[in-house]
Every structure is written in structure tokens, then in C-alpha cells.
Enzyme design. Structure first.
Site, PDB file in Angstrom:
ATOM      1  N   ASP A  10      -2.801  -4.010 -24.869  1.00  0.00           N
ATOM      2  CA  ASP A  10      -3.202  -4.750 -26.054  1.00  0.00           C
ATOM      3  C   ASP A  10      -4.349  -4.070 -26.804  1.00  0.00           C
ATOM      4  O   ASP A  10      -4.808  -3.002 -26.417  1.00  0.00           O
ATOM      5  CB  ASP A  10      -3.579  -6.167 -25.667  1.00  0.00           C
ATOM      6  CG  ASP A  10      -2.358  -6.990 -25.255  1.00  0.00           C
ATOM      7  OD1 ASP A  10      -1.245  -6.670 -25.700  1.00  0.00           O
ATOM      8  OD2 ASP A  10      -2.521  -7.948 -24.484  1.00  0.00           O
TER       9      ASP A  10
ATOM     10  N   TYR B 140      -4.183   0.967 -13.213  1.00  0.00           N
ATOM     11  CA  TYR B 140      -5.180   0.780 -14.264  1.00  0.00           C
ATOM     12  C   TYR B 140      -6.550   1.122 -13.703  1.00  0.00           C
ATOM     13  O   TYR B 140      -6.834   0.858 -12.525  1.00  0.00           O
ATOM     14  CB  TYR B 140      -5.203  -0.672 -14.748  1.00  0.00           C
ATOM     15  CG  TYR B 140      -4.069  -1.047 -15.668  1.00  0.00           C
ATOM     16  CD1 TYR B 140      -4.222  -1.010 -17.053  1.00  0.00           C
ATOM     17  CD2 TYR B 140      -2.835  -1.442 -15.158  1.00  0.00           C
ATOM     18  CE1 TYR B 140      -3.187  -1.367 -17.900  1.00  0.00           C
ATOM     19  CE2 TYR B 140      -1.790  -1.793 -15.997  1.00  0.00           C
ATOM     20  CZ  TYR B 140      -1.968  -1.757 -17.369  1.00  0.00           C
ATOM     21  OH  TYR B 140      -0.941  -2.096 -18.210  1.00  0.00           O
TER      22      TYR B 140
END
Length: 372
Positions: free
Chosen positions: A66, A130
Site C-alpha cells: 500500500d 518483509y
């Protein structure tokens, strides 16, 4: 992409690895319509128009990040359908062509590979990692190097109890219902995930910090690996671990939060800022073995249609935080939609501006929060 190629044309599917700094984008996914916001995918598909495909090229993104989130190495598949008599592009030519025509300097195509027509970049992924970057010893935002802004979460505190953070992270490992770490608006039908790795470690001194500042500033990296993540799961786990490091929570309380399965509890509504998060790698495991070729340390895997895995070269070194610390393993196979990535793409809108050291509080309204 479901229709077959037109008569006399040749359609080739490619797996493409690409990276980007997410600061200027409304996420990786394309933004359609007349909105001013734009996604990384918009630029990739604009560059792909120059390939003169018979059918417009669409990128199917592996991991949807995002607004403000970066990627050291994301992946996507795409089909290029050339006219009769024209052979498919080689992966090298495709990579060069896309980079040549990309109109935003914060996006770069790393590599491309020919894959089978049933390969799916999202569903076939077996591992996603991540990393989240922290900086301590930064009482004010203007005390952080301009080259590090929007690339880490700057904390006022001078000290983190890393041992306590590591102890707390152990409670998150394994297969659990991560509802307590899921933001509203997630499209996932199940909140059960398996977290394979969660680590907290010091980072080398940033090359962008002056020597006199490096005595005050310290950098830290949190890494999380799973096949897939819930929406904002990584940022919410990061916020909880930072709270432990600051002494606001104990490691035992993290276990209680996990077992509560309550996403609206007192502590778990806080979310780490988007700009400290990086998608580090997307890997593809061998559900089928198409050939005997192996690379050092790899499990049996698909053999890329172009032959052996090329090196990413000297720019991919462990010493630099902004570079992927190992080459993506190109292990290609068709996959199962049930393991699709759910980590990042969420409701529309950008995150409201605030101090970089703030933990943003969420509400149950999916549109009250911003994109990751």
C-alpha cells in the site's frame, strides 16, 4: 488473460521481479479512472505499451503493498502476445525495454523469466519476507538524515530492549489465528497464518548518516517471513514489538494479545508507519520438478525456460539496507489460489500525515485508516 492467443500470434508469459520506493505511490496496484493517485502498476503497464503486444499487457502482482510501502523485490507475471512471425522477446530484452520506457525513477525492473502459461505470480508464491526499519535516538524528525526520511520509523527513544522484543517475537512464531493483528477491510476468509520467522537485529550504521550523528542514531531491522500475511499484519506486529522494546508491554502480554483474537483491543489498534516497511523477497517453491537443474542450496524446482539463474551482480550485497540481501530464488510452478497474498492491499485512501514517531491508531471503519 484467460483467452487464448489470436490465430497466428504467439503469447509468452513472463515472471518479472521489480523494486520501487513507495513514497510517491498510492500502493503497487494500478489506480483506475480519473483519480490523481497512481500506483506502481500504472507505470509498469504504461511502459509495457511500448512492447506493441496484440493484447494490452496487464501485470498480475504477487504481493500488493500500500501507499508508502517500499519493495526491494516484488514480482508479477504478464503475457506478451506478438504478431505472427515475431518470436517472443527474450527475458533480457523484455527487462531492458521495460526499464527504458519506465517514466518514474523510483521503479526498476530487476529480472524477467519465461514461465509456463499456467504460472501465477500471486498464487504460486511459497514465501514472502518483509523487513521493517527502525531508528532510535531521534527526538525530532529534522534530526534524521534527509536520505533516511520515508525509509525508516524514527523513534524518540534512545534505547530498545531488544532481548524483550526477541522474546515477544517467539510467541508469534508458528501457526495461529492472527485476528488480533488484522486491520479492518481485509478480504481474507481465514485469519490463520503460519509465521516462519520473526527476528529483531541491529542494522549496520547507515551510509547516509554523518559520523557525528551515527554516535546518537542506531538502526534496527525486524524481519517476518510467511507464505502470506493478513492486511497490515506486519505493521501491527511491528507496533506491538516496539511497544515491548519501549517497556510499554511485556513479552507475556504479546501472547495474551495474540490469543485474544481481538483486533480492536487497547494495544493492537496501533500500526507502525508505512514508510518503514519493505517487501524484501517473494519466493516460489517446487510443487513440481520440471527438470534436474539445481542451484546451490535450492530445493527441487522448476527450471526457468531461459536456462540457469543469472546473478543479480554486485549491487545486491548484504552491506546495504536498501538492497535485497539475497537474489530471489526463481522456482516456477502453478499454484493454489488458497495461498494468495493478503498482506497489504486494503481500503482506499492515503495515511493521514503525522509525526514519524507516532503510532497511528485504527478504528473499525476501513476507510478511517489509510493505505499501508
Amino acid at each position: 488473460m484467460g483467452s487464448g492467443p489470436a490465430a497466428g500470434t504467439v503469447r509468452a508469459r513472463y515472471l518479472v521481479y521489480f523494486q520501487y520506493l513507495g513514497t510517491d505511490f498510492n500502493g503497487v496496484a494500478a489506480v483506475r479512472g480519473a483519480q490523481r493517485a497512481v500506483g506502481v502498476q500504472n507505470y509498469l503497464e504504461e511502459a509495457a505499451e511500448r512492447l506493441k503486444s496484440v493484447v494490452p499487457v496487464k501485470f498480475v502482482i504477487s504481493s500488493r503493498t500500500d501507499a508508502g510501502v517500499h519493495a526491494l523485490s516484488n514480482a508479477a507475471h504478464l503475457d506478451v502476445q506478438r504478431r505472427s512471425g515475431q518470436p517472443p522477446f527474450s527475458p533480457e530484452v523484455l527487462t531492458q525495454a521495460l526499464n527504458t520506457h519506465l517514466k518514474h525513477p523510483a521503479i526498476r525492473v530487476l529480472q524477467a523469466f519465461r514461465v509456463h502459461s499456467d504460472f501465477h505470480a500471486r498464487y504460486a508464491a511459497t514465501s514472502r519476507t518483509y523487513l521493517y526499519r527502525l531508528a532510535t535516538g531521534c527526538p525530532r524528525p529534522d534530526q534524521l538524515s534527509v536520505f533516511e526520511r520515508n525509509r525508516c520509523w524514527a523513534l524518540r527513544a534512545d534505547y530498545l530492549d531488544v532481548a524483550a522484543m526477541q522474546e515477544a517475537a517467539q510467541h508469534l512464531l508458528g501457526t495461529h489465528d492472527f485476528s488480533a493483528f488484522q486491520s479492518a477491510g481485509s478480504p481474507s476468509t481465514s485469519s490463520v497464518r503460519t509465521l516462519r520467522r520473526a527476528s529483531v537485529s541491529p542494522d549496520p550504521a547507515s551510509p547516509f548518516v554523518l559520523p557525528q550523528e551515527s554516535r546518537r542514531l542506531r538502526f534496527w531491522t525486524l524481519e517476518f517471513e510467511s507464505q502470506s500475511f493478513l492486511y497490515r499484519q506486519v505493521r501491527r506486529m511491528t507496533a506491538i514489538l516496539v511497544a515491548v522494546g519501549l517497556g510499554a508491554l511485556t513479552p507475556t502480554e504479546v501472547k495474551v494479545i495474540l490469543e485474544s483474537r481481538d483486533p480492536l483491543g487497547r494495544h493492537q489498534t496501533r500500526v507502525a508507519p508505512a514508510h518503514g516497511l519493505f517487501l524484501k523477497s517473494v519466493l516460489y517453491g517446487g510443487l513440481r520438478d520440471h527438470g534436474k537443474r539445481r542451484w546451490p542450496g535450492e530445493v527441487p524446482a522448476y527450471t526457468p525456460l531461459i536456462g540457469p539463474l543469472p546473478s543479480l551482480g554486485p549491487c545486491w550485497k548484504r552491506s546495504s539496507w536498501w538492497q535485497c540481501r539475497h537474489s530471489p530464488h526463481v522456482v516456477l510452478t502453478a499454484g493454489n489460489p488458497s495461498c494468495a497474498q493478503q498482506e497489504s492491499q486494503g481500503p482506499e485512501g492515503r495515511e493521514a500525515p503525522g509525526q514519524p514517531e507516532d503510532l497511528r491508531r485504527e478504528t473499525s471503519d476501513p476507510k478511517a485508516g489509510g493505505l499501508e
